[in-house]
Enzyme design. Structure first.
Site, PDB file in Angstrom:
ATOM      1  N   LYS A 200     -41.633 -13.062  11.687  1.00 37.56           N
ATOM      2  CA  LYS A 200     -40.379 -12.555  11.285  1.00 37.56           C
ATOM      3  C   LYS A 200     -40.401 -11.093  11.315  1.00 37.56           C
ATOM      4  O   LYS A 200     -39.120 -10.528  11.217  1.00 37.56           O
ATOM      5  CB  LYS A 200     -40.342 -13.073   9.926  1.00 37.56           C
ATOM      6  CG  LYS A 200     -40.089 -14.807   9.684  1.00 37.56           C
ATOM      7  CD  LYS A 200     -40.188 -14.937   8.160  1.00 37.56           C
ATOM      8  CE  LYS A 200     -40.180 -16.638   8.007  1.00 37.56           C
ATOM      9  NZ  LYS A 200     -38.904 -17.328   8.513  1.00 37.56           N
TER      10      LYS A 200
ATOM     11  N   HIS B 157     -39.154 -28.656  12.573  1.00 42.28           N
ATOM     12  CA  HIS B 157     -38.865 -27.563  12.135  1.00 42.28           C
ATOM     13  C   HIS B 157     -39.644 -26.230  12.651  1.00 42.28           C
ATOM     14  O   HIS B 157     -39.302 -25.171  12.281  1.00 42.28           O
ATOM     15  CB  HIS B 157     -39.020 -27.318  10.696  1.00 42.28           C
ATOM     16  CG  HIS B 157     -37.971 -28.294  10.144  1.00 42.28           C
ATOM     17  ND1 HIS B 157     -36.720 -28.013   9.688  1.00 42.28           N
ATOM     18  CD2 HIS B 157     -38.108 -29.619   9.662  1.00 42.28           C
ATOM     19  CE1 HIS B 157     -36.040 -28.718   8.999  1.00 42.28           C
ATOM     20  NE2 HIS B 157     -37.059 -30.188   9.229  1.00 42.28           N
TER      21      HIS B 157
ATOM     22  N   THR C 245     -31.754 -20.202   7.919  1.00 44.91           N
ATOM     23  CA  THR C 245     -30.598 -20.457   7.193  1.00 44.91           C
ATOM     24  C   THR C 245     -29.933 -19.188   6.260  1.00 44.91           C
ATOM     25  O   THR C 245     -28.819 -19.298   6.017  1.00 44.91           O
ATOM     26  CB  THR C 245     -30.825 -21.792   6.182  1.00 44.91           C
ATOM     27  OG1 THR C 245     -31.972 -21.573   5.403  1.00 44.91           O
ATOM     28  CG2 THR C 245     -30.896 -22.831   7.006  1.00 44.91           C
TER      29      THR C 245
ATOM     30  N   LYS D  25     -26.143 -17.572   5.475  1.00 43.75           N
ATOM     31  CA  LYS D  25     -25.694 -17.311   4.008  1.00 43.75           C
ATOM     32  C   LYS D  25     -25.246 -15.905   3.918  1.00 43.75           C
ATOM     33  O   LYS D  25     -24.401 -15.634   3.463  1.00 43.75           O
ATOM     34  CB  LYS D  25     -26.895 -17.504   2.919  1.00 43.75           C
ATOM     35  CG  LYS D  25     -27.285 -18.987   2.931  1.00 43.75           C
ATOM     36  CD  LYS D  25     -28.617 -18.964   2.150  1.00 43.75           C
ATOM     37  CE  LYS D  25     -29.211 -20.455   2.356  1.00 43.75           C
ATOM     38  NZ  LYS D  25     -30.458 -20.434   1.809  1.00 43.75           N
TER      39      LYS D  25
ATOM     40  N   LYS E 242     -37.018 -13.050   3.280  1.00 46.25           N
ATOM     41  CA  LYS E 242     -37.626 -14.357   3.783  1.00 46.25           C
ATOM     42  C   LYS E 242     -39.140 -14.239   3.557  1.00 46.25           C
ATOM     43  O   LYS E 242     -39.568 -13.141   3.194  1.00 46.25           O
ATOM     44  CB  LYS E 242     -37.371 -14.388   5.242  1.00 46.25           C
ATOM     45  CG  LYS E 242     -37.768 -12.919   5.953  1.00 46.25           C
ATOM     46  CD  LYS E 242     -37.192 -13.277   7.542  1.00 46.25           C
ATOM     47  CE  LYS E 242     -35.515 -12.970   7.526  1.00 46.25           C
ATOM     48  NZ  LYS E 242     -34.838 -14.086   8.185  1.00 46.25           N
ATOM     49  N   ARG E 243     -39.783 -15.298   3.987  1.00 43.19           N
ATOM     50  CA  ARG E 243     -41.131 -15.282   3.700  1.00 43.19           C
ATOM     51  C   ARG E 243     -41.733 -14.249   4.666  1.00 43.19           C
ATOM     52  O   ARG E 243     -41.409 -13.932   5.509  1.00 43.19           O
ATOM     53  CB  ARG E 243     -41.780 -16.744   4.151  1.00 43.19           C
ATOM     54  CG  ARG E 243     -41.499 -17.621   3.010  1.00 43.19           C
ATOM     55  CD  ARG E 243     -42.281 -17.477   1.822  1.00 43.19           C
ATOM     56  NE  ARG E 243     -43.606 -17.637   1.846  1.00 43.19           N
ATOM     57  CZ  ARG E 243     -44.260 -18.583   1.461  1.00 43.19           C
ATOM     58  NH1 ARG E 243     -43.576 -19.483   0.883  1.00 43.19           N
ATOM     59  NH2 ARG E 243     -45.645 -18.713   1.416  1.00 43.19           N
TER      60      ARG E 243
END
Length: 809
Positions: A541, A344, A643, A647, A535-536
């Site tokens: 990111k 992952h 993911t 969504k 998101k985290r």
């Protein structure tokens, strides 16, 4: 003929009536039989006395509970409430925050799909007493609170003490003529709790089995003296701490002993459970029929969700060698054909590397087995590449150095028959870089399984308005066959569909606006673009890139206040790992920017910045259907899949993103012209790594970037402490691994395109329809069908099984 009732039987029956306060014993019997049916142990059809006891207790409870509630109402309520508000009830339910982000939520989608596809599958994990922390924002900073999610109990779970299993730790290894023995261990009991996982309209209900740690009755009591009894009982907590709390790190490895205990605990309990079910012949039987595990791979597939359950490989080998007394070659064949591994992440700091001294102390037999796996593995590599010592070093399961460590990803690859990444680009990166040596030796082992999401939760449940608009055009079958969304392309120019989709989005935005005003005390413009990054919080990111865009937009509005700006409400949410200083400072920067922007009268309601506190599934179900723009802006090559991106796409948001993770395939499915793609590709990032990234060059060359950075550094957003963000400034200018400045210009230009299109609602909505129509691939039903056929050797089924009250065939 039934036997006549004796006087004693009559007295018993009368006493039952009297105690229960009922006249109709047959109703009691019916209720009793119903409870017995549903409390019967799943793997046998013979009731035990305990089953009868619980059936009777539940029957009596059912009978009493109505009177109980009525009594309380009589005592305390003058105006009992008759109606029930479903949304109110839903808000009462606690999130089971038993994972850190994408990984745990992905597993939940997979369980939904496995049940909906009729696959006989169990999901195993730990029943953490405290899940991911609740995030509070206090004076702009993240503060963590314990997530006491079981405080009021959990109505969805059923404890199964009859399947409790012992898990061993510590001890020593004895090699005897009769075989290897692991002795003098400390024992912790694993108590399973089962949660039903219903499939979609097929009457299938699978099981999620979560393990809770319990101290055995004799824990530390064997050698207590008169003064030691109380302490020995208190020490039971040490054993039960194993399932106390989730480690809150996402994409970061922390090599703590308790974490390794957790990883082995879930693995050892699960493998015992798997072996028990394999050996019993059929449903309802406790009799052992299969006496050896030779055919295990024909009946069982174990999918390792990242390396966290990697100890399953040496544990299965230990069972086969030491308990089942198989020869090594046979045991290894069974093990590798049973296990498969999903990777992952490619971030080096996230890869698990356990120190051998920790393993030697906690799991001495397993370390012996790992060493033997490695010896045989390196022997086979040496035959293929004689004299290539550097290759042996790179491919070893054991990393030498100051502290000897076991590389768990290498253990998973060697011990599995299939290895996959979770998006095509990610799987390609694995083969080209991280696992290159292993791919060269065994290319057929490597696969791709692009992640997916369940459309049941992430469309039908969270966005019923949109689900209905779609069903009116193409019917309801898309809910179990998401590829049918392609049919929407026939309606892309249909004014009524364009109108309906825009209307649903506006309704969702109004509803979320009301929620925001209530919870965040910020009045927002529901006609503004809802620009969302949830998101985290992590440097890769690039929430900081988003921050730089906000500051640039703010400066532009200040400079030209009379220009026709596209109004935006920019929302950022997510948790930072408690020990991740930079991530916590990023949150403080976002809240600081919001404090300045949101109170600026020149800007007004054309720009608002909101940090969404305590982002979790329940909040995602509210925000995603209301979003216009989805921010997926990680540095190319760092996000394995994502993911959340899927969504947002399914719920009618457009994506601004890099060519990273599943964004690449989303652009392929919807058409790249229907996403706002910007920035470096993986090859560009690689080239920059070779040539060198000079942040100062961008800073000196781009005036708006320099202005934004100077404002952060000079205290414009932190007037009470000018150097508050010095660590962020220093990182961005001098050691930014994720090259924020390199994508700044492209990102700003791309955001200008977003703003321009938003001014044309019809064209915007047509692009939304293209995106929704391209979502078919991103159903977890497709993902799971591929795992089933290509890794597990199973065939999905859409068959509907009979309901319990259907007549038997």
């Amino acid at each position: 003929m039934p036997k006549p009732l004796t006087d004693q039987d009559k007295r018993k029956q009368i006493s039952v009536r009297g105690l229960a306060g009922v006249e109709n014993v047959s109703d009691l019997k019916t209720n009793f039989n119903r409870h017995l049916h549903f409390t019967l142990v799943k793997d046998r059809n013979v009731a035990t006395k305990r089953d009868y006891y619980f059936a009777l207790a539940n029957t009596v409870r059912d009978h009493l509970v109505g009177r109980w509630i009525r009594t309380q109402q009589h005592y305390y309520e003058k105006d009992p409430k008759l109606g029930l508000d479903m949304e109110e009830l839903q808000d009462i339910e606690e999130d089971a925050g038993l994972g850190n982000g994408g990984l745990g939520r992905l597993a939940a989608c997979f369980l939904d799909s496995m049940a909906s596809l009729g696959l006989a599958a169990y999901g195993y994990g730990i029943r953490y007493e405290f899940g991911i922390f609740n995030q509070k924002i206090v004076n702009g900073w993240q503060v963590e609170e314990a997530d006491d999610w079981l405080r009021y109990g959990n109505p969805w779970e059923k404890a199964r003490p009859e399947y409790m299993r012992p898990v061993h730790f510590y001890g020593r290894v004895e090699h005897t003529p009769e075989g290897v023995k692991w002795v003098d261990t400390q024992v912790v009991l694993a108590l399973p709790y089962d949660t039903p996982v219903p499939g979609y309209r097929n009457n299938v209900v699978n099981t999620m089995r979560l393990w809770s740690a319990k101290a055995p009755c004799d824990f530390n009591l064997k050698d207590f003296n008169v003064g030691g009894y109380i302490q020995a009982v208190l020490d039971r907590n040490l054993a039960e701490n194993i399932s106390r709390v989730l480690y809150p790190n996402d994409n970061f490895f922390e090599g703590k002993e308790l974490r390794l205990k957790q990883e082995y605990f879930v693995v050892a309990a699960t493998l015992q459970d798997i072996v028990r079910r394999f050996k019993s012949s059929k449903f309802g039987s406790t009799e052992v029929v299969r006496v050896d595990l030779s055919t295990l791979p024909d009946k069982v597939a174990i999918q390792l969700n990242d390396t966290h359950p990697a100890m399953a490989i040496p544990e299965l080998m230990r069972i086969l060698l030491d308990t089942e007394h198989q020869k090594w070659e046979k045991a290894w064949d069974i093990c590798t054909r049973t296990c498969a591994y999903t990777n992952h992440t490619v971030l080096p700091e996230a890869l698990e590397r356990w120190p051998t001294d920790l393993l030697q102390n906690l799991l001495p037999r397993h370390l012996e087995i790992i060493y033997e796996i490695n010896r045989r593995h390196l022997e086979s590599i040496a035959k293929l590449y004689p004299g290539d010592h550097d290759r042996l070093r790179r491919m070893s399961l054991v990393e030498e150095g100051d502290q000897k460590k076991i590389n768990m990803a290498h253990l998973c690859i060697v011990g599995s028959h299939a290895v996959n990444g979770v998006a095509r680009i990610h799987s390609d990166i694995l083969k080209a870089t991280l696992f290159k040596d292993f791919y060269e030796v065994d290319p057929h082992k490597f696969q791709n399984k692009t992640n997916g999401i369940t459309p049941r939760r992430w469309l039908v449940m969270c966005n019923p308005g949109l689900a209905e608009v779609i069903a009116e055009r193409i019917g309801e079958d898309y809910i179990r066959d998401l590829d049918q969304l392609k049919k929407l392309l026939a309606f892309v120019d249909d004014d009524s569909l364009i109108h309906d989709i825009a209307k649903v989005k506006q309704e969702n935005k109004l509803k979320f606006s009301a929620y925001l005003e209530e919870h965040y005390k910020v009045k927002i413009n529901p006609n503004s673009m809802f620009d969302v990054q949830v998101k985290r919080i992590h440097e890769y990111k690039r929430q900081l890139l988003n921050c730089l865009h906000i500051i640039t937009l703010y400066n532009r509005i200040q400079k030209e206040p009379n220009k026709n700006w596209t109004p935006r409400t920019i929302m950022i949410g997510g948790k930072a790992a408690p020990g991740y200083h930079t991530a916590k400072l990023i949150i403080r920067l976002i809240t600081a920017i919001g404090e300045i922007v949101n109170h600026d009268t020149v800007v007004g309601d054309r720009l608002k910045v909101i940090f969404l506190e305590n982002y979790k599934v329940t909040l995602a179900e509210k925000i995603i259907p209301a979003s216009d723009l989805s921010e997926q802006i990680s540095t190319a090559g760092t996000e394995a899949s994502g993911t959340g991106n899927m969504k947002f796409m399914l719920n009618g948001a457009l994506t601004i993103g890099t060519m990273d993770g599943a964004n690449v395939e989303m652009a392929e499915e919807a058409g790249e012209e229907n996403l706002f793609i910007f920035g470096m590709r993986v090859d560009d990032v690689d080239a920059m790594d070779k040539s060198g990234y000079d942040a100062m060059d961008y800073y000196n060359r781009i005036p708006e970037l320099k202005q934004a950075m100077d404002q952060i550094a000079g205290g414009f957003f932190s007037p009470d402490q000018h150097d508050l963000f010095k660590d962020i400034v220093n990182m961005l200018l001098h050691h930014d691994r994720f090259k924020v400045f390199a994508d700044y210009e492209a990102y700003i230009k791309c955001q200008e395109k977003v703003s321009a299109l938003y001014k044309n609602p019809k064209e915007w909505t047509k692009m939304v329809i293209h995106n929704i129509a391209g979502c078919g691939k991103f159903s977890s039903d497709r993902t799971i069908s591929q795992y089933a056929r290509e890794i597990w050797g199973m065939e999905p089924s859409l068959e509907r099984i009979p309901a319990p009250d259907d007549p038997r065939q």
